[in-house]
Design a protein around this motif. Structure first.
Motif, PDB file in Angstrom:
ATOM      1  N   GLY A  31       0.839  -1.039  -0.010  1.00  0.00           N
ATOM      2  CA  GLY A  31      -0.029  -0.247  -0.034  1.00  0.00           C
ATOM      3  C   GLY A  31       0.910   1.323   0.084  1.00  0.00           C
ATOM      4  N   THR A  32       0.107   2.490   0.137  1.00  0.00           N
ATOM      5  CA  THR A  32       0.961   3.616   0.224  1.00  0.00           C
ATOM      6  C   THR A  32       1.625   3.598   1.690  1.00  0.00           C
ATOM      7  OG1 THR A  32      -0.989   4.793   1.073  1.00  0.00           O
ATOM      8  CG2 THR A  32      -0.752   4.874  -1.159  1.00  0.00           C
ATOM      9  N   PHE A  33       2.435   4.625   1.495  1.00  0.00           N
ATOM     10  CA  PHE A  33       3.301   5.064   2.703  1.00  0.00           C
ATOM     11  C   PHE A  33       4.116   3.933   3.198  1.00  0.00           C
ATOM     12  CE2 PHE A  33      -0.459   7.739   3.114  1.00  0.00           C
ATOM     13  CZ  PHE A  33       0.159   9.057   3.168  1.00  0.00           C
ATOM     14  N   ASN A  34       4.748   3.124   2.213  1.00  0.00           N
ATOM     15  CA  ASN A  34       5.541   2.154   2.580  1.00  0.00           C
ATOM     16  C   ASN A  34       5.127   0.910   3.234  1.00  0.00           C
ATOM     17  OD1 ASN A  34       7.900   0.774   2.062  1.00  0.00           O
ATOM     18  ND2 ASN A  34       8.904   1.810   3.851  1.00  0.00           N
ATOM     19  N   ILE A  35       3.792   0.658   3.228  1.00  0.00           N
ATOM     20  CA  ILE A  35       3.184  -0.559   4.082  1.00  0.00           C
ATOM     21  C   ILE A  35       2.960  -1.650   3.390  1.00  0.00           C
ATOM     22  CG2 ILE A  35       1.203  -1.296   5.210  1.00  0.00           C
ATOM     23  CD1 ILE A  35       0.867   1.716   6.113  1.00  0.00           C
ATOM     24  N   HIS A  36       3.645  -2.719   3.462  1.00  0.00           N
ATOM     25  CA  HIS A  36       3.565  -4.168   3.133  1.00  0.00           C
ATOM     26  C   HIS A  36       3.067  -5.123   3.917  1.00  0.00           C
ATOM     27  CE1 HIS A  36       5.962  -2.136   0.020  1.00  0.00           C
ATOM     28  NE2 HIS A  36       6.655  -1.657   0.727  1.00  0.00           N
ATOM     29  N   MET A  37       1.965  -5.855   3.482  1.00  0.00           N
ATOM     30  CA  MET A  37       1.548  -7.023   4.431  1.00  0.00           C
ATOM     31  C   MET A  37       1.544  -8.413   3.685  1.00  0.00           C
ATOM     32  SD  MET A  37      -0.345  -5.059   6.965  1.00  0.00           S
ATOM     33  CE  MET A  37      -1.462  -6.405   7.528  1.00  0.00           C
ATOM     34  N   GLU A  38       1.607  -9.448   4.267  1.00  0.00           N
ATOM     35  CA  GLU A  38       1.653 -10.835   3.659  1.00  0.00           C
ATOM     36  C   GLU A  38       0.824 -11.537   4.935  1.00  0.00           C
ATOM     37  OE1 GLU A  38       5.483 -13.231   2.220  1.00  0.00           O
ATOM     38  OE2 GLU A  38       5.291 -13.385   4.394  1.00  0.00           O
ATOM     39  N   TYR A  39      -0.024 -12.324   4.184  1.00  0.00           N
ATOM     40  CA  TYR A  39      -1.022 -13.334   5.237  1.00  0.00           C
ATOM     41  C   TYR A  39      -0.855 -14.550   4.717  1.00  0.00           C
ATOM     42  CZ  TYR A  39      -3.498  -8.563   5.463  1.00  0.00           C
ATOM     43  OH  TYR A  39      -3.918  -7.366   5.571  1.00  0.00           O
ATOM     44  N   CYS A  40      -0.405 -15.419   5.679  1.00  0.00           N
ATOM     45  CA  CYS A  40      -0.345 -16.896   5.294  1.00  0.00           C
ATOM     46  C   CYS A  40      -1.268 -17.661   6.254  1.00  0.00           C
ATOM     47  CB  CYS A  40       1.071 -17.409   5.732  1.00  0.00           C
ATOM     48  SG  CYS A  40       2.521 -16.232   4.749  1.00  0.00           S
ATOM     49  N   THR A  41      -2.099 -18.273   5.428  1.00  0.00           N
ATOM     50  CA  THR A  41      -3.520 -18.953   6.291  1.00  0.00           C
ATOM     51  C   THR A  41      -3.180 -20.266   6.079  1.00  0.00           C
ATOM     52  OG1 THR A  41      -4.511 -17.053   5.852  1.00  0.00           O
ATOM     53  CG2 THR A  41      -5.790 -18.827   6.733  1.00  0.00           C
ATOM     54  N   CYS A  42      -3.717 -21.256   7.084  1.00  0.00           N
ATOM     55  CA  CYS A  42      -3.274 -22.642   7.008  1.00  0.00           C
ATOM     56  C   CYS A  42      -4.439 -23.419   7.799  1.00  0.00           C
ATOM     57  CB  CYS A  42      -1.802 -23.126   7.117  1.00  0.00           C
ATOM     58  SG  CYS A  42      -1.413 -22.677   8.873  1.00  0.00           S
ATOM     59  N   ASN A  43      -4.422 -24.489   7.536  1.00  0.00           N
ATOM     60  CA  ASN A  43      -5.539 -25.417   8.322  1.00  0.00           C
ATOM     61  C   ASN A  43      -5.194 -26.908   8.317  1.00  0.00           C
ATOM     62  OD1 ASN A  43      -6.392 -26.217   5.787  1.00  0.00           O
ATOM     63  ND2 ASN A  43      -8.481 -25.630   6.281  1.00  0.00           N
ATOM     64  N   ASP A  44      -3.967 -27.128   7.953  1.00  0.00           N
ATOM     65  CA  ASP A  44      -3.585 -28.591   7.666  1.00  0.00           C
ATOM     66  C   ASP A  44      -3.236 -29.332   8.851  1.00  0.00           C
ATOM     67  OD1 ASP A  44      -1.317 -26.855   7.582  1.00  0.00           O
ATOM     68  OD2 ASP A  44      -0.486 -28.289   6.119  1.00  0.00           O
ATOM     69  N   LYS A  45      -2.728 -28.518   9.968  1.00  0.00           N
ATOM     70  CA  LYS A  45      -2.366 -29.425  11.242  1.00  0.00           C
ATOM     71  C   LYS A  45      -2.165 -28.229  12.314  1.00  0.00           C
ATOM     72  CE  LYS A  45       2.541 -28.752  10.293  1.00  0.00           C
ATOM     73  NZ  LYS A  45       3.799 -29.490  10.212  1.00  0.00           N
ATOM     74  N   ASP A  46      -2.230 -28.690  13.522  1.00  0.00           N
ATOM     75  CA  ASP A  46      -1.959 -27.569  14.734  1.00  0.00           C
ATOM     76  C   ASP A  46      -0.748 -26.923  14.459  1.00  0.00           C
ATOM     77  OD1 ASP A  46      -4.441 -28.489  15.655  1.00  0.00           O
ATOM     78  OD2 ASP A  46      -3.725 -29.848  17.157  1.00  0.00           O
ATOM     79  N   GLY A  47      -0.652 -25.857  14.902  1.00  0.00           N
ATOM     80  CA  GLY A  47       0.682 -24.999  15.006  1.00  0.00           C
ATOM     81  C   GLY A  47       1.168 -24.742  13.572  1.00  0.00           C
TER      82      GLY A  47
END
Length: 152
Positions: free
Chosen positions: A105-121
């Protein structure tokens, strides 16, 4: 069927039902409060959280947490990490948990979303990228095998 076999069958069914009703457990931490939450992840200070009993969010009533999520964000030039249960979205990109969603996004903001449901933790892993050399080698072997099969 003997009584012992019936008892074993009932125990197996009961254990399956109990296992199926437990929620996924995810790591819960924030690098603003815990430097071990960063990558590479050190779970010695983080706590696993049972997402089935996670508190309900006012803006998402009756939406259960069924996945784990790791968020990596760059704000003002500093990387921050948050690991928690997730309620919305899908595991990985197109169901492939090796991929994460990246937004900038603007103002040097970067996001990375890693989502999982294959095992606990499962939200403990660093951003996974497929091994291109392994994928190329496997694809080549597969193509050679198909060519041999077709040329018979």
């Amino acid at each position: 069927m003997s009584a012992m076999n019936s008892l074993h069958l009932m125990l197996i069914v009961l254990m399956t039902v109990i296992a199926a009703t437990q929620g996924i457990k995810c790591w819960f931490c924030n690098s603003m409060l815990d430097p071990f939450c960063r990558d590479p992840f050190d779970n010695s200070t983080a706590n696993p959280k049972d997402c089935e009993i996670a508190e309900e969010l006012a803006h998402l009533p009756n939406v259960p947490a069924t996945m784990c999520r790791k968020i990596r964000m760059k704000v003002n030039g500093h990387w921050r990490f948050k690991r928690d249960c997730a309620r919305l979205g899908e595991a990985g990109v197109g169901g492939d948990t090796r991929y994460c969603i990246y937004r900038s996004g603007t103002f040097n903001i970067h996001m990375e979303y890693c989502t999982c449901n294959d095992k606990d933790g499962c939200n403990s892993v660093s951003h996974n990228k497929p091994n291109i050399q392994l994928v190329t080698t496997t694809s080549t072997i597969f193509m050679v095998l198909i060519a041999r099969w077709l040329l018979r």
